[in-house]
Design a protein around this motif. Structure first.
Motif, PDB file in Angstrom:
ATOM      1  N   VAL A 254       0.869  -1.161   0.000  1.00  0.00           N
ATOM      2  CA  VAL A 254       0.000   0.000   0.000  1.00  0.00           C
ATOM      3  C   VAL A 254       0.916   1.223   0.000  1.00  0.00           C
ATOM      4  CG1 VAL A 254      -1.810   1.262   1.206  1.00  0.00           C
ATOM      5  CG2 VAL A 254      -1.740  -1.243   1.336  1.00  0.00           C
ATOM      6  N   LEU A 255       0.571   2.217  -0.790  1.00  0.00           N
ATOM      7  CA  LEU A 255       1.465   3.371  -0.853  1.00  0.00           C
ATOM      8  C   LEU A 255       0.690   4.677  -0.881  1.00  0.00           C
ATOM      9  CD1 LEU A 255       1.480   4.504  -4.046  1.00  0.00           C
ATOM     10  CD2 LEU A 255       2.792   2.426  -4.379  1.00  0.00           C
ATOM     11  N   ALA A 256       1.406   5.733  -0.497  1.00  0.00           N
ATOM     12  CA  ALA A 256       0.846   7.087  -0.528  1.00  0.00           C
ATOM     13  C   ALA A 256       1.904   8.008  -1.116  1.00  0.00           C
ATOM     14  CB  ALA A 256       0.462   7.545   0.875  1.00  0.00           C
ATOM     15  N   LEU A 257       1.509   8.763  -2.128  1.00  0.00           N
ATOM     16  CA  LEU A 257       2.406   9.696  -2.807  1.00  0.00           C
ATOM     17  C   LEU A 257       1.961  11.096  -2.416  1.00  0.00           C
ATOM     18  CD1 LEU A 257       4.755   9.463  -4.848  1.00  0.00           C
ATOM     19  CD2 LEU A 257       3.089   9.786  -6.656  1.00  0.00           C
ATOM     20  N   ARG A 258       2.779  11.761  -1.618  1.00  0.00           N
ATOM     21  CA  ARG A 258       2.358  13.039  -1.038  1.00  0.00           C
ATOM     22  C   ARG A 258       3.011  14.204  -1.777  1.00  0.00           C
ATOM     23  NH1 ARG A 258       2.947  11.578   5.394  1.00  0.00           N
ATOM     24  NH2 ARG A 258       1.413   9.885   5.431  1.00  0.00           N
ATOM     25  N   ALA A 259       2.221  14.880  -2.590  1.00  0.00           N
ATOM     26  CA  ALA A 259       2.692  16.075  -3.294  1.00  0.00           C
ATOM     27  C   ALA A 259       1.583  17.101  -3.259  1.00  0.00           C
ATOM     28  CB  ALA A 259       3.053  15.735  -4.735  1.00  0.00           C
ATOM     29  N   GLN A 260       1.958  18.364  -3.378  1.00  0.00           N
ATOM     30  CA  GLN A 260       0.970  19.430  -3.434  1.00  0.00           C
ATOM     31  C   GLN A 260       0.560  19.650  -4.890  1.00  0.00           C
ATOM     32  OE1 GLN A 260       2.691  22.824  -1.550  1.00  0.00           O
ATOM     33  NE2 GLN A 260       2.775  21.881   0.470  1.00  0.00           N
ATOM     34  N   PRO A 261      -0.669  19.377  -5.240  1.00  0.00           N
ATOM     35  CA  PRO A 261      -1.093  19.485  -6.638  1.00  0.00           C
ATOM     36  C   PRO A 261      -0.867  20.886  -7.194  1.00  0.00           C
ATOM     37  CG  PRO A 261      -2.768  18.408  -5.290  1.00  0.00           C
ATOM     38  CD  PRO A 261      -1.752  18.963  -4.350  1.00  0.00           C
ATOM     39  N   GLY A 262      -0.306  20.907  -8.414  1.00  0.00           N
ATOM     40  CA  GLY A 262      -0.152  22.174  -9.117  1.00  0.00           C
ATOM     41  C   GLY A 262       0.917  23.077  -8.576  1.00  0.00           C
TER      42      GLY A 262
ATOM     43  N   GLU B   9       7.292  12.958  -1.170  1.00  0.00           N
ATOM     44  CA  GLU B   9       7.416  11.840  -0.232  1.00  0.00           C
ATOM     45  C   GLU B   9       6.577  10.663  -0.730  1.00  0.00           C
ATOM     46  OE1 GLU B   9       7.192  10.987   4.560  1.00  0.00           O
ATOM     47  OE2 GLU B   9       5.989  12.605   3.700  1.00  0.00           O
ATOM     48  N   LEU B  10       7.202   9.499  -0.742  1.00  0.00           N
ATOM     49  CA  LEU B  10       6.522   8.259  -1.124  1.00  0.00           C
ATOM     50  C   LEU B  10       6.607   7.302   0.055  1.00  0.00           C
ATOM     51  CD1 LEU B  10       5.216   6.312  -3.170  1.00  0.00           C
ATOM     52  CD2 LEU B  10       7.525   5.717  -3.932  1.00  0.00           C
ATOM     53  N   LEU B  11       5.463   7.014   0.652  1.00  0.00           N
ATOM     54  CA  LEU B  11       5.390   6.074   1.768  1.00  0.00           C
ATOM     55  C   LEU B  11       4.838   4.743   1.259  1.00  0.00           C
ATOM     56  CD1 LEU B  11       4.003   8.090   4.820  1.00  0.00           C
ATOM     57  CD2 LEU B  11       6.202   6.938   4.673  1.00  0.00           C
ATOM     58  N   ILE B  12       5.529   3.658   1.571  1.00  0.00           N
ATOM     59  CA  ILE B  12       5.086   2.333   1.157  1.00  0.00           C
ATOM     60  C   ILE B  12       5.086   1.415   2.377  1.00  0.00           C
ATOM     61  CG2 ILE B  12       5.554   0.332  -0.313  1.00  0.00           C
ATOM     62  CD1 ILE B  12       7.038   2.177  -2.210  1.00  0.00           C
ATOM     63  N   ALA B  13       3.966   0.738   2.606  1.00  0.00           N
ATOM     64  CA  ALA B  13       3.887  -0.302   3.636  1.00  0.00           C
ATOM     65  C   ALA B  13       3.658  -1.634   2.929  1.00  0.00           C
ATOM     66  CB  ALA B  13       2.754  -0.013   4.617  1.00  0.00           C
ATOM     67  N   VAL B  14       4.431  -2.635   3.303  1.00  0.00           N
ATOM     68  CA  VAL B  14       4.327  -3.926   2.629  1.00  0.00           C
ATOM     69  C   VAL B  14       4.593  -5.028   3.650  1.00  0.00           C
ATOM     70  CG1 VAL B  14       6.752  -3.834   1.922  1.00  0.00           C
ATOM     71  CG2 VAL B  14       5.166  -5.281   0.665  1.00  0.00           C
TER      72      VAL B  14
ATOM     73  N   ALA C 245      -1.553   4.547  -8.438  1.00  0.00           N
ATOM     74  CA  ALA C 245      -2.133   3.245  -8.797  1.00  0.00           C
ATOM     75  C   ALA C 245      -1.197   2.479  -9.733  1.00  0.00           C
ATOM     76  CB  ALA C 245      -3.496   3.454  -9.463  1.00  0.00           C
ATOM     77  N   ARG C 246      -0.545   3.157 -10.657  1.00  0.00           N
ATOM     78  CA  ARG C 246       0.389   2.488 -11.577  1.00  0.00           C
ATOM     79  C   ARG C 246       1.594   1.967 -10.815  1.00  0.00           C
ATOM     80  NH1 ARG C 246       2.319   5.774 -16.465  1.00  0.00           N
ATOM     81  NH2 ARG C 246       3.333   3.753 -16.822  1.00  0.00           N
ATOM     82  N   LEU C 247       2.110   2.775  -9.887  1.00  0.00           N
ATOM     83  CA  LEU C 247       3.248   2.324  -9.093  1.00  0.00           C
ATOM     84  C   LEU C 247       2.889   1.073  -8.287  1.00  0.00           C
ATOM     85  CD1 LEU C 247       4.740   5.676  -7.710  1.00  0.00           C
ATOM     86  CD2 LEU C 247       5.735   4.185  -9.445  1.00  0.00           C
ATOM     87  N   ARG C 248       1.705   1.095  -7.665  1.00  0.00           N
ATOM     88  CA  ARG C 248       1.309  -0.055  -6.848  1.00  0.00           C
ATOM     89  C   ARG C 248       1.139  -1.314  -7.705  1.00  0.00           C
ATOM     90  NH1 ARG C 248      -2.782  -3.166  -5.192  1.00  0.00           N
ATOM     91  NH2 ARG C 248      -2.763  -3.835  -2.997  1.00  0.00           N
ATOM     92  N   ALA C 249       0.534  -1.165  -8.891  1.00  0.00           N
ATOM     93  CA  ALA C 249       0.324  -2.329  -9.755  1.00  0.00           C
ATOM     94  C   ALA C 249       1.657  -2.948 -10.161  1.00  0.00           C
ATOM     95  CB  ALA C 249      -0.484  -1.920 -10.983  1.00  0.00           C
ATOM     96  N   ASP C 250       2.611  -2.112 -10.515  1.00  0.00           N
ATOM     97  CA  ASP C 250       3.929  -2.643 -10.903  1.00  0.00           C
ATOM     98  C   ASP C 250       4.666  -3.224  -9.707  1.00  0.00           C
ATOM     99  OD1 ASP C 250       3.627  -2.135 -13.552  1.00  0.00           O
ATOM    100  OD2 ASP C 250       4.824  -0.290 -13.588  1.00  0.00           O
TER     101      ASP C 250
END
Length: 834
Positions: A624-632, A650-655, A712-717
């Motif tokens: 499971v991951l969360a990609l934290r960026a400020q849009p725009g 920041e990219l947080l991944i729990a596995v 979603a693409r990162l998680r699928a790969d």
């Protein structure tokens, strides 16, 4: 002119005789430097004069003129020939035919030619429109033909230049500034352009032009030697490369050094830097004087007369000594700044009562006053102090030490004042150990300065943090000395500690302060290296730092110096992310020094967001991951405006804990062209009642091109990478084959070591290598193949260098035995070299 032995080979005016004689001349090892340049210019003069005589038979009112570098007789082996065919306009057709008979033989030999055909009036008109043409004509030298025509042009061009100087000199100064902005400064570049960069040959030409204007003149001390040295290096560079290049590229430096009979490339660069520093300082002083003169000329004559009359009246009234009572020029106003130091006309000069021969503290007092006032030190004052001031006693008196601290704490003006003292040798007289770091290059892409300038930049940065520490004087002196050991063999921190003790005692600090300065110098890299390469949850990490630092005062100084040092190093050395890691470490070490026992590893409670991801990973059985960026927004989380190194998002991944997590995640990021700037990997404690073990990966990533991929693409790969259905190695190999990267400077080979005693809970393996796409994937796969488990990873990138640390254990969770750890490190290094 050269001897007849060279000219005899060029008796025939055809290109063959000249080419053979030129080749012989350039092949003579015994003749180099100014004699060879003069001989090459003389040989070329004779050949071109022969061509002109043969082609201009019966033609009057024509002359051949050398301009620019050729006009100065500065012909390097691959220099352009700058030529002007000057004519009176009476027979244009014959002049055109003569030009063909001159230019084509030059081109036939493959020589670069910058040529023009003009009448004197055309030449003057073009010079008035094009400053570069004007500068070339200032060095015009007669070669053949009508001498009176050439002399007339030279006289007219010089008169035009002097008449137009108030308008054209600011234009020339702007050109120099723009060139410096584009090319940088010779004295700090690892691959300097000897001609175009600031402090190079173009600036020397500009100084000659200023002198020709009669408005101002450059300090002449050392300029002739600087010019000779830069030209000698360019000659050797041309011979080494066979090309007309002025950029001293890294791959050419050893050969150029050998051609000049120097020890190595570092010795070569140091000589180039020393010469450029002389030119840069002379340029600063000259342009400052030009500005002063032009400002003075801009004052309306009537106003100047009124001011002079008023000053005359006041001086007569008070009996001042600024002028003779019977007449004369009023003296410029002088404002006191310190004992023996005054301001006059925008510069810091010595008071009339100053006696440098009786006042050994005067140089430091004058420098501190200048820096505090934000004013330049008069070169005449510095030269007088250098010639007459007595050396300071050992230890220094308290005033001298205080003045040094004041100078170092003055911020950005310190740099210019320090350079003025350096130009006259006062710095090495005050601090003899400075000689070893003066103009010393740093062959590290992260560093943007030479060692000595880096030390001054660090002091400038440290001056911003003096309110954060209880002893700002110790901070500033430690900043000045922290890399002083780089002039000695071995670990510069160890050597620097010894030197710092000696210097601190010499300048008058007591035993306790000397010990603190020495400790800070010895461990000035400790905080940033530990924070970015070690597991801060491991009690052994914090204890080792606390034992090394020893006191809260030293820790406070180290914290401030760490940031100042990084900011002075270059944009790749500091960021808010690294700052937060260092602050975290400092807080933990401070607690230990205060008597608080460090917490057991893994006891730190996860944040709510981390716990949510972990529970979701357990529930789903996958990543499971969360990609934290400020849009725009280009501003990334956790970063402040103006951050010197944007670290990405920041990219947080729990596995769920399982083999192959590190290479899988690193490989997926590489496939998606995401650059890993920092990475942390650790096991996460789960709430009571929740079974399973979860790995948390906290990364900072940035897109190489374009925008970030969707989560979603990162998680699928990542799911495919973990189950083995995504061939990461194959994908990376296909991409490299389709778009091979250009090979630049050959990087040093990777180095993998075991950090002994770094942790009681795991074995710490350090990796230093050239950063490249897929590097972390290769490391992770090699560690998996070695059969070890990665307990935590601490990845950082400094410019083109990856500096990573991996806490690994055996399958049972215990540190690796010594021999096995060394074997794993060796296998990892072999895998990275392959």
């Amino acid at each position: 002119m050269a001897g007849t032995d060279v000219h005899d080979g060029a008796e025939e005016s055809g290109p063959g005789g000249y080419a053979a004689a030129r080749l012989r001349l350039l092949g003579e090892g015994a003749r180099s430097g100014p004699p060879r340049r003069a001989a090459l210019a003389g040989l070329t003069d004779q050949w071109l004069s022969g061509l002109f005589t043969a082609g201009a038979e019966g033609l009057r009112g024509v002359s051949l003129v050398a301009v620019g570098g050729y006009g100065r007789g500065e012909l390097s082996p691959r220099s352009d020939l700058d030529l002007l065919l000057l004519h009176d306009g009476s027979d244009g057709k014959a002049v055109a035919a003569l030009a063909d008979r001159l230019w084509y033989p030059v081109w036939d030999l493959g020589l670069a030619l910058d040529h023009s055909v003009r009448t004197p009036s055309e030449a003057r008109r073009t010079a008035a429109e094009d400053l570069k043409v004007q500068l070339g004509l200032l060095d015009a030298r007669h070669l053949a033909g009508d001498l009176g025509l050439t002399a007339g042009l030279r006289t007219a061009v010089l008169a035009d230049w002097r008449n137009q100087a108030p308008r054209r000199l600011p234009e020339l100064q702007q050109l120099c500034a723009e060139r410096a902005e584009r090319q940088g400064e010779v004295q700090y570049l690892l691959e300097p352009d000897l001609k175009e960069a600031r402090g190079g040959l173009r600036d020397l030409t500009a100084l000659r032009a200023v002198a020709a204007s009669w408005l101002a003149d450059a300090p002449r001390e050392g300029l002739a030697d600087a010019r000779r040295r830069l030209l000698d290096v360019r000659d050797a560079l041309h011979l080494a490369t066979g090309r007309a290049t002025d950029r001293l590229a890294l791959q050419e430096q050893d050969q150029v050094a050998a051609g000049l009979g120097l020890l190595d490339a570092d010795t070569l660069l140091r000589q180039v830097y020393e010469a450029a520093r002389v030119v840069s300082y002379a340029s600063d002083v000259t342009w400052r004087e030009v500005g002063r003169v032009l400002r003075s000329r801009a004052v309306r004559p009537r106003l100047r007369r009124l001011v002079g009359e008023r000053s005359d009246f006041l001086r007569r009234a008070v009996g001042g000594d600024g002028r003779a009572l019977g007449g004369g020029k009023p003296a410029a106003e002088r404002s006191p700044l310190a004992e023996g130091v005054v301001e006059q006309d925008g510069e810091v000069v010595l008071a009339r009562t100053a006696r440098p021969e009786r006042d050994p503290v005067l140089p430091l007092r004058a420098a501190a006053a200048a820096a505090q006032a934000g004013l330049p030190l008069s070169p005449h004052a510095v030269r007088r102090m250098a010639a007459t001031a007595r050396p300071l006693p050992t230890p220094w008196p308290a005033e001298a030490r205080e003045q040094l601290v004041t100078l170092l704490g003055s911020g950005r003006p310190t740099v210019e004042v320090w350079e003025a003292l350096e130009a006259e040798g006062l710095i090495t007289r005050l601090l003899p150990d400075w000689e070893r770091v003066r103009c010393r290059p740093q062959r590290n892409a992260v560093h943007v300065w030479t060692v000595d300038r880096h030390l001054i930049e660090t002091a400038v940065r440290a001056s911003e943090f003096t309110r954060r520490v209880s002893r700002p004087d110790l901070l500033l002196v430690a900043a000045l000395l922290h890399d002083i050991g780089k002039g000695w063999p071995g670990d510069h921190s160890v050597a620097g500690e010894i030197i710092a003790k000696d210097v601190a005692a010499r300048i008058g600090f007591d035993h306790h302060d000397v010990a603190v300065i020495a400790t800070v110098v010895r461990h000035h890299l400790l905080l940033v290296e530990t924070a970015t390469r070690r597991d801060l949850e491991d009690p052994a990490t914090v204890r080792l730092v606390a034992e090394a630092v020893g006191s809260q005062g030293a820790l406070e100084l180290l914290h401030a110096l760490t940031e100042a040092d990084a900011l002075a190093t270059g944009p790749a050395a500091w960021s808010s992310w690294r700052g937060s890691l260092v602050a975290d470490l400092v807080g933990r070490v401070s607690a230990v020094l205060a008597g608080v026992r460090p917490a057991d590893p893994g006891s730190a409670a996860p944040t709510a967001g981390q716990e949510r991801l972990a529970l979701e990973a357990v529930a789903t059985g996958g990543p499971v991951l969360a990609l934290r960026a400020q849009p725009g927004s280009a501003q990334e989380p956790g970063e402040t405006p103006g951050d010197p190194e944007p670290l990405g998002v920041e990219l947080l991944i729990a596995v769920p804990d399982q083999p192959g997590v590190l290479p899988a995640v690193a490989g997926v990021l590489a496939v998606h062209r995401l650059t890993v700037r920092t990475a942390e990997l650790r096991s996460l404690d789960l709430p009571d009642g929740v079974e399973g073990s979860v790995l948390l990966l906290d990364w900072r990533v940035a897109a190489e091109y374009g925008s970030l991929p969707q989560a979603a693409r990162l998680r699928a790969d990542l799911v495919r990478a973990l189950d083995g259905s995504l061939d990461i190695a194959g994908r990376l190999a296909e991409r490299d084959a389709a778009h091979p990267r250009r090979r630049g400077v050959v990087a040093p080979p990777p180095r993998v070591t075991v950090a002994s005693a770094a942790s009681r809970l795991a074995t710490v393996i350090e990796v230093r290598a050239q950063d490249a796409p897929g590097l972390l994937f290769r490391i992770g796969r090699a560690l998996e193949d070695a059969g070890v488990r990665v307990r935590s990873a601490h990845v950082s990138t400094l410019g083109a260098n990856a500096v990573d640390a991996f806490y690994v254990t055996g399958p049972e969770g215990a540190p690796l035995p010594g021999e096995e750890a060394v074997s794993v490190a060796r296998k990892l290094e072999e895998a990275l070299r392959g």
